[in-house]
Design an enzyme around this catalytic site. Structure first.
Site, PDB file in Angstrom:
ATOM      1  N   HIS A 162     -33.523  -0.015 -26.351  1.00 47.52           N
ATOM      2  CA  HIS A 162     -32.378  -0.203 -25.589  1.00 47.52           C
ATOM      3  C   HIS A 162     -32.301   0.624 -24.352  1.00 47.52           C
ATOM      4  O   HIS A 162     -31.741   0.582 -23.444  1.00 47.52           O
ATOM      5  CB  HIS A 162     -31.210   0.038 -26.449  1.00 47.52           C
ATOM      6  CG  HIS A 162     -30.808  -0.782 -27.405  1.00 47.52           C
ATOM      7  ND1 HIS A 162     -30.776  -2.341 -27.186  1.00 47.52           N
ATOM      8  CD2 HIS A 162     -30.705  -0.896 -28.793  1.00 47.52           C
ATOM      9  CE1 HIS A 162     -30.452  -2.818 -28.449  1.00 47.52           C
ATOM     10  NE2 HIS A 162     -30.628  -2.008 -29.460  1.00 47.52           N
ATOM     11  N   ASP A 196     -36.887  -7.011 -33.296  1.00 47.07           N
ATOM     12  CA  ASP A 196     -35.384  -6.378 -33.617  1.00 47.07           C
ATOM     13  C   ASP A 196     -34.380  -7.311 -33.596  1.00 47.07           C
ATOM     14  O   ASP A 196     -34.223  -8.311 -32.913  1.00 47.07           O
ATOM     15  CB  ASP A 196     -35.193  -5.149 -32.919  1.00 47.07           C
ATOM     16  CG  ASP A 196     -34.160  -4.149 -33.345  1.00 47.07           C
ATOM     17  OD1 ASP A 196     -34.135  -3.347 -34.064  1.00 47.07           O
ATOM     18  OD2 ASP A 196     -33.010  -4.577 -33.121  1.00 47.07           O
ATOM     19  N   HIS A 198     -31.506  -6.885 -32.471  1.00 44.49           N
ATOM     20  CA  HIS A 198     -30.583  -6.556 -31.362  1.00 44.49           C
ATOM     21  C   HIS A 198     -31.522  -6.943 -30.182  1.00 44.49           C
ATOM     22  O   HIS A 198     -32.720  -6.727 -30.009  1.00 44.49           O
ATOM     23  CB  HIS A 198     -30.120  -5.381 -31.201  1.00 44.49           C
ATOM     24  CG  HIS A 198     -29.412  -4.760 -32.115  1.00 44.49           C
ATOM     25  ND1 HIS A 198     -29.697  -4.049 -33.485  1.00 44.49           N
ATOM     26  CD2 HIS A 198     -28.022  -4.970 -32.469  1.00 44.49           C
ATOM     27  CE1 HIS A 198     -28.519  -3.647 -34.245  1.00 44.49           C
ATOM     28  NE2 HIS A 198     -27.525  -4.142 -33.895  1.00 44.49           N
ATOM     29  N   ASP A 285     -34.156  -4.530 -39.076  1.00 41.89           N
ATOM     30  CA  ASP A 285     -32.460  -5.008 -39.346  1.00 41.89           C
ATOM     31  C   ASP A 285     -32.242  -6.487 -39.202  1.00 41.89           C
ATOM     32  O   ASP A 285     -31.096  -7.001 -39.201  1.00 41.89           O
ATOM     33  CB  ASP A 285     -31.567  -4.239 -38.116  1.00 41.89           C
ATOM     34  CG  ASP A 285     -32.147  -4.270 -36.851  1.00 41.89           C
ATOM     35  OD1 ASP A 285     -33.137  -4.891 -36.433  1.00 41.89           O
ATOM     36  OD2 ASP A 285     -31.595  -3.606 -35.948  1.00 41.89           O
TER      37      ASP A 285
HETATM   38  C1  OKP Z   1     -30.165  -0.221 -32.333  1.00 41.38           C
HETATM   39  B1  OKP Z   1     -31.513  -1.173 -32.586  1.00 41.38           B
HETATM   40  C2  OKP Z   1     -21.954  -1.253 -34.685  1.00 41.38           C
HETATM   41  C3  OKP Z   1     -22.296  -0.563 -33.520  1.00 41.38           C
HETATM   42  C4  OKP Z   1     -23.728  -0.244 -33.456  1.00 41.38           C
HETATM   43  C5  OKP Z   1     -25.550   0.532 -31.686  1.00 41.38           C
HETATM   44  C6  OKP Z   1     -26.553  -0.410 -32.269  1.00 41.38           C
HETATM   45  C7  OKP Z   1     -27.956   0.132 -32.039  1.00 41.38           C
HETATM   46  C8  OKP Z   1     -29.229  -0.803 -32.413  1.00 41.38           C
HETATM   47  N1  OKP Z   1     -21.022  -2.346 -34.426  1.00 41.38           N
HETATM   48  N2  OKP Z   1     -24.302   0.049 -31.955  1.00 41.38           N
HETATM   49  O1  OKP Z   1     -31.474  -2.048 -31.552  1.00 41.38           O
HETATM   50  O2  OKP Z   1     -31.726  -1.369 -33.856  1.00 41.38           O
HETATM   51 ZN    ZN Z   2     -31.693  -3.266 -33.952  1.00 37.08          ZN
END
Ligand code: OKP
Ligand code: ZN
Length: 344
Positions: A162, A196, A198, A285
Site C-alpha cells: 500500500h 494479497d 487487498h 489474508d
Molecule cells: C494491509 B494488507 C478494517 C480496516 C483495515 C487496513 C487494512 C490494511 C491491509 N476494516 N484497514 O494489504 O494486508
Molecule cells: Zn492485505
C-alpha cells in the site's frame, strides 16, 4: 531456498489502529505474524534462513520520494520532541489534504496528513528502522535471484504494497516488492503478481507509467473493500505503461475455483510479457479464517495457487504482505512457498 529475516521487525509493534468507523482497536499487524512462521520454516530441510544484506538507501530512493523518506525517518522524534519514550504512543494525523492539494506544511502533524493515506500506518520510535530492514529483506531476496537462485522468500514486516512514492498507509511504509522489482529491472523485465486480499495500490502507482515492469493484482473489489480508491479493472496503466497493469477484482466470498480462474488469467498475462523475474506480493489474508479478509480460500487452494505460479518456471521472489490469522499464517506461507523449492 534462501529466506531473509531480520529481528528488527519486532521493534515495530503498532500500539493500536483505527478501524473504518473510527473504532480504536489493537493492531492486527503484529510481530507474531512473522515470529510464528520462523519455527515452522526452521523445520523444513530446504529452508535456509539468513539475515538480510545491508543495502544503501539508493534502491529505496529509486522508488520513494526523498521528502517522504526524511519524514518517515524523523517524524516520531519531531512529534515527541525526543521526550516521549512511551511505547504505546505512535504518530497518526487527523487532517488530510482533500482533492489533490499538494502543499507540504512545516508542522509534523501536517506532514503526517500529507504523507499518510489513512490511519492504519502509525509511526512509532523504531518504525523507520524496521521498514528499512524489511526492504533489505526484499532486496536480499532479489539479489539471490540474480545470483542464480530459483526462488527466495522475504519475511517482510512491516508489509509494503500500500506504500506509494510519497505515502504510507495500510500497515505499509516502504514498498518492499516494488523496491526489489525496480532493483531487478536493471537486469531484465520484471513482473509483480500481488495475491494479497487487498489491492496493491502502492505498487500500481509506482509502475503505472512504466512498460518494463508488469504489475498485476488480484484482490477484493475496491468498490467494497480497502483501499477503495484503486484496484479497479479499468485501471490498465498510462502512457508507456498502458497495458502493463492489470487489476482483477473479485467479490466477497470468492472460493478456490473462481480464484484459480482469475489467477490463470493473470499468469497468461505474465507469460506473454515474458519477464526475466517474478516478484509475488503474497498476503495470506485470502485465507478463509482471516479476520480482515472476506474470501474463502482453503489451505489446498493456497497450495494450488503456489503450484500454478511455480509452473511459470521463472526465478521468483516471494515477498510477505498481509495475513492476520496467527493460527494459520505459518502453514499457509509454507503451503505457498514449498512449490518453489525445486530447481528450474
Ligand atoms: C494491509 B494488507 C478494517 C480496516 C483495515 C487496513 C487494512 C490494511 C491491509 N476494516 N484497514 O494489504 O494486508
Ligand atoms: Zn492485505
Amino acid at each position: 531456498m534462501k529466506i531473509f529475516y531480520s529481528p528488527t521487525h519486532t521493534k515495530h509493534h503498532p500500539p493500536f489502529e483505527i478501524l473504518d468507523g473510527g473504532e480504536r482497536s489493537h493492531s492486527y499487524e503484529v510481530p507474531e505474524r512473522v515470529e510464528n512462521i520462523l519455527p515452522l520454516l526452521k523445520q523444513q530441510t530446504w529452508a535456509e534462513i539468513l539475515e538480510p544484506v545491508q543495502f544503501s538507501l539508493a534502491p529505496i530512493l529509486a522508488v520513494h520520494d526523498e521528502g517522504y523518506l526524511e519524514f518517515l525517518k524523523t517524524a516520531f522524534d519531531l512529534w515527541t520532541a525526543g521526550e516521549n519514550n512511551d511505547e504505546h504512543v505512535a504518530l497518526i494525523p487527523a487532517t488530510f489534504p482533500p482533492g489533490g492539494m499538494r502543499r507540504i506544511p512545516r508542522s509534523v502533524l501536517g506532514k503526517a496528513g500529507y504523507y499518510m493515506m489513512d490511519l492504519s500506518a502509525p509511526i512509532g520510535a523504531e518504525t523507520y528502522q524496521a521498514a528499512l530492514q524489511s526492504a533489505n529483506c526484499a532486496l536480499s531476496g532479489a539479489a539471490a535471484l540474480v545470483s542464480g537462485e530459483r526462488s527466495s522468500f522475504a519475511l517482510c514486516r512491516p508489509p509494503g504494497h500500500h506504500a506509494g512514492k510519497t505515502n504510507c498507509g495500510g500497515y505499509c511504509y516502504l514498498n518492499n516488492s516494488s523496491i526489489a522489482a525496480h532493483w531487478l529491472s536493471r537486469h531484465s523485465k520484471v513482473a509483480i503478481l500481488d495475491i494479497d486480499y487487498h489491492a496493491g495500490n502502492g505498487t500500481q502507482e509506482i509502475f503505472y507509467e512504466r512498460d518494463d515492469v508488469l504489475t498485476i493484482s488480484i484482490h477484493a473489489d475496491p468498490a467494497e473493500e480497502y483501499p477503495y480508491f484503486a484496484g479497479y479493472s479499468d485501471e490498465v496503466g498510462k502512457d508507456r505503461g498502458e497495458g502493463t497493469h492489470l487489476n482483477i477484482p473479485l467479490p466477497f466470498g470468492t472460493r478456490d475455483v473462481s480464484y484459480v480462474e482469475a489467477l490463470q488469467q493473470a499468469l497468461a498475462k505474465v507469460e506473454s510479457f515474458d519477464p526475466g523475474f517474478l516478484v509475488v506480493s503474497a498476503g495470506m489474508d485470502i485465507y478463509q479464517d482471516d479476520p480482515l479478509g472476506k474470501f474463502k480460500i482453503t489451505r489446498a487452494g493456497i497450495h494450488q495457487i503456489g503450484s500454478e505460479i511455480a509452473e511459470l518456471q521463472l526465478p521468483t521472489l516471494v515477498v510477505m504482505e498481509g495475513g492476520y490469522d496467527l493460527e494459520s499464517i505459518a502453514e499457509n506461507f509454507i503451503a505457498l512457498i514449498e512449490n518453489f523449492n525445486t530447481p528450474l
